[in-house]
Design an enzyme around this catalytic site. Sequence first.
Site, PDB file in Angstrom:
ATOM      1  CB  SER A 147     -36.920  38.761  24.742  1.00 48.18           C
ATOM      2  OG  SER A 147     -35.978  39.830  24.194  1.00 48.18           O
ATOM      3  CE1 TYR A 160     -35.299  39.959  30.203  1.00 47.79           C
ATOM      4  CE2 TYR A 160     -34.432  40.017  27.678  1.00 47.79           C
ATOM      5  CZ  TYR A 160     -35.442  40.136  28.686  1.00 47.79           C
ATOM      6  OH  TYR A 160     -36.671  40.618  27.982  1.00 47.79           O
TER       7      TYR A 160
HETATM    8  P1  NAD Z   1     -42.965  44.182  33.826  1.00 45.10           P
HETATM    9  O1  NAD Z   1     -41.787  44.709  34.654  1.00 45.10           O
HETATM   10  O2  NAD Z   1     -44.024  45.508  33.612  1.00 45.10           O
HETATM   11  O3  NAD Z   1     -43.778  43.160  34.260  1.00 45.10           O
HETATM   12  C1  NAD Z   1     -43.259  42.043  34.892  1.00 45.10           C
HETATM   13  C2  NAD Z   1     -44.333  41.081  35.620  1.00 45.10           C
HETATM   14  O4  NAD Z   1     -43.633  40.132  36.159  1.00 45.10           O
HETATM   15  C3  NAD Z   1     -44.995  41.891  36.793  1.00 45.10           C
HETATM   16  O5  NAD Z   1     -46.459  41.481  36.864  1.00 45.10           O
HETATM   17  C4  NAD Z   1     -44.400  41.402  38.066  1.00 45.10           C
HETATM   18  O6  NAD Z   1     -44.984  41.635  39.259  1.00 45.10           O
HETATM   19  C5  NAD Z   1     -43.760  40.026  37.619  1.00 45.10           C
HETATM   20  N1  NAD Z   1     -42.947  39.369  38.583  1.00 45.10           N
HETATM   21  C6  NAD Z   1     -41.519  39.982  38.703  1.00 45.10           C
HETATM   22  N2  NAD Z   1     -40.720  39.312  39.500  1.00 45.10           N
HETATM   23  C7  NAD Z   1     -41.694  38.216  39.744  1.00 45.10           C
HETATM   24  C8  NAD Z   1     -41.616  37.024  40.605  1.00 45.10           C
HETATM   25  N3  NAD Z   1     -40.418  36.720  41.453  1.00 45.10           N
HETATM   26  N4  NAD Z   1     -42.683  36.183  40.580  1.00 45.10           N
HETATM   27  C9  NAD Z   1     -43.723  36.266  39.956  1.00 45.10           C
HETATM   28  N5  NAD Z   1     -43.835  37.348  39.389  1.00 45.10           N
HETATM   29  C10 NAD Z   1     -42.954  38.545  39.089  1.00 45.10           C
HETATM   30  O7  NAD Z   1     -42.121  43.750  32.307  1.00 45.10           O
HETATM   31  P2  NAD Z   1     -42.703  43.305  30.943  1.00 45.10           P
HETATM   32  O8  NAD Z   1     -41.775  44.199  30.235  1.00 45.10           O
HETATM   33  O9  NAD Z   1     -44.251  43.315  30.922  1.00 45.10           O
HETATM   34  O10 NAD Z   1     -42.197  41.856  30.734  1.00 45.10           O
HETATM   35  C11 NAD Z   1     -42.891  40.890  30.642  1.00 45.10           C
HETATM   36  C12 NAD Z   1     -42.298  39.656  29.935  1.00 45.10           C
HETATM   37  O11 NAD Z   1     -41.992  40.135  28.763  1.00 45.10           O
HETATM   38  C13 NAD Z   1     -40.885  39.464  30.800  1.00 45.10           C
HETATM   39  O12 NAD Z   1     -40.501  37.949  30.560  1.00 45.10           O
HETATM   40  C14 NAD Z   1     -39.732  40.354  29.671  1.00 45.10           C
HETATM   41  O13 NAD Z   1     -38.652  39.665  29.838  1.00 45.10           O
HETATM   42  C15 NAD Z   1     -40.584  39.989  28.247  1.00 45.10           C
HETATM   43  N6  NAD Z   1     -40.235  41.069  27.404  1.00 45.10           N
HETATM   44  C16 NAD Z   1     -40.469  42.347  27.518  1.00 45.10           C
HETATM   45  C17 NAD Z   1     -40.027  43.126  26.791  1.00 45.10           C
HETATM   46  C18 NAD Z   1     -40.066  44.747  26.836  1.00 45.10           C
HETATM   47  O14 NAD Z   1     -39.603  45.527  25.867  1.00 45.10           O
HETATM   48  N7  NAD Z   1     -40.905  45.275  27.880  1.00 45.10           N
HETATM   49  C19 NAD Z   1     -39.423  42.820  25.457  1.00 45.10           C
HETATM   50  C20 NAD Z   1     -39.319  41.368  24.993  1.00 45.10           C
HETATM   51  C21 NAD Z   1     -39.785  40.558  26.170  1.00 45.10           C
END
Ligand code: NAD
Length: 265
Positions: A147, A160
């Site tokens: 991120s 985080y």
């Molecule tokens: P999201 O909540 O849509 O998806 C998260 C995924 O992780 C889901 O498939 C969920 O089932 C899975 N998950 C959660 N807990 C789990 C566990 N204990 N074991 C296995 N799987 C688990 O979130 P997202 O926004 O798609 O985020 C995905 C990644 O991208 C994360 O690492 C997040 O930190 C990173 N990220 C997101 C953003 C954003 O703006 N959305 C920005 C930068 C980085």
Amino acid sequence: MKLENKKVLITGSTSGIGLAIAKVFAKQNATVILNGLGTIDEIKTIIADLSSQTSAKVPVKVVHYDADLANPLAIQDMMNKVQKEHGGVDILINNAGIQYVSPIESFPKEKWDQIIALNLSSSFHTIQHCLPLMRQKGWGRIINIASTHGLVASPYKSAYVASKHGIVGLTKVVALETAEENITCNTICPGWVLTPLVEKQIKAKAEEGHKTIEEATYDLLAEKQPSLKFVNPENIGEFCLFLCSEAASQITGAALSMDGGWTVR
Ligand code: NAD
């Protein structure tokens, strides 16, 4: 790029960014190994949808493992099954992650432990398991989804930010340890992407400031992301695909921003 003979494991791929990455790889006919939470029906729908993304005559092979990645034993079990049932993975995309927002004095200790376990330690465990086979095969790609918070901080996100900075560090070490092999390890650092993880934060912002969702969305973007646009999750998938190409073979150990200018301010 066709990836018929490649197997890709994407953690946290039942929603948001992970699911979008899975779609991009399914379109290239890779065997897609999903992981993440969801009901049986939700997972069935995802598998059916991804299987039909193929451009080849036969459906893409898509499987799902429901391991809780905050639990190292569950990771070990999943990785053993992946090795036994699919002969390991060629491309590992560590994406699963969660967020929790609170000032540090009141940050629940169990949330800290859970975030470090899922957002950081799970990647150590999957990488440790995948590397020997990548070395044996003489090819591998490891992509960690961190991120902007792997590069800069924001208040109230101690676990985080610590976990994502940790991922950037872990990536560099793995890159150095594999530098002479045909294996690369990189981090992608997205800014705001509109997924359930961010929708929760927008909702909280709207409630706190007595604003509409549209106003809170604008405030969220305006505070950090100069482009005032969300990063498209499929574009992150396409970036992952590029990192698997020959053209990217000398990109390793990098923390690659995709953040509409957030980190250049
Ligand atoms: P999201 O909540 O849509 O998806 C998260 C995924 O992780 C889901 O498939 C969920 O089932 C899975 N998950 C959660 N807990 C789990 C566990 N204990 N074991 C296995 N799987 C688990 O979130 P997202 O926004 O798609 O985020 C995905 C990644 O991208 C994360 O690492 C997040 O930190 C990173 N990220 C997101 C953003 C954003 O703006 N959305 C920005 C930068 C980085």
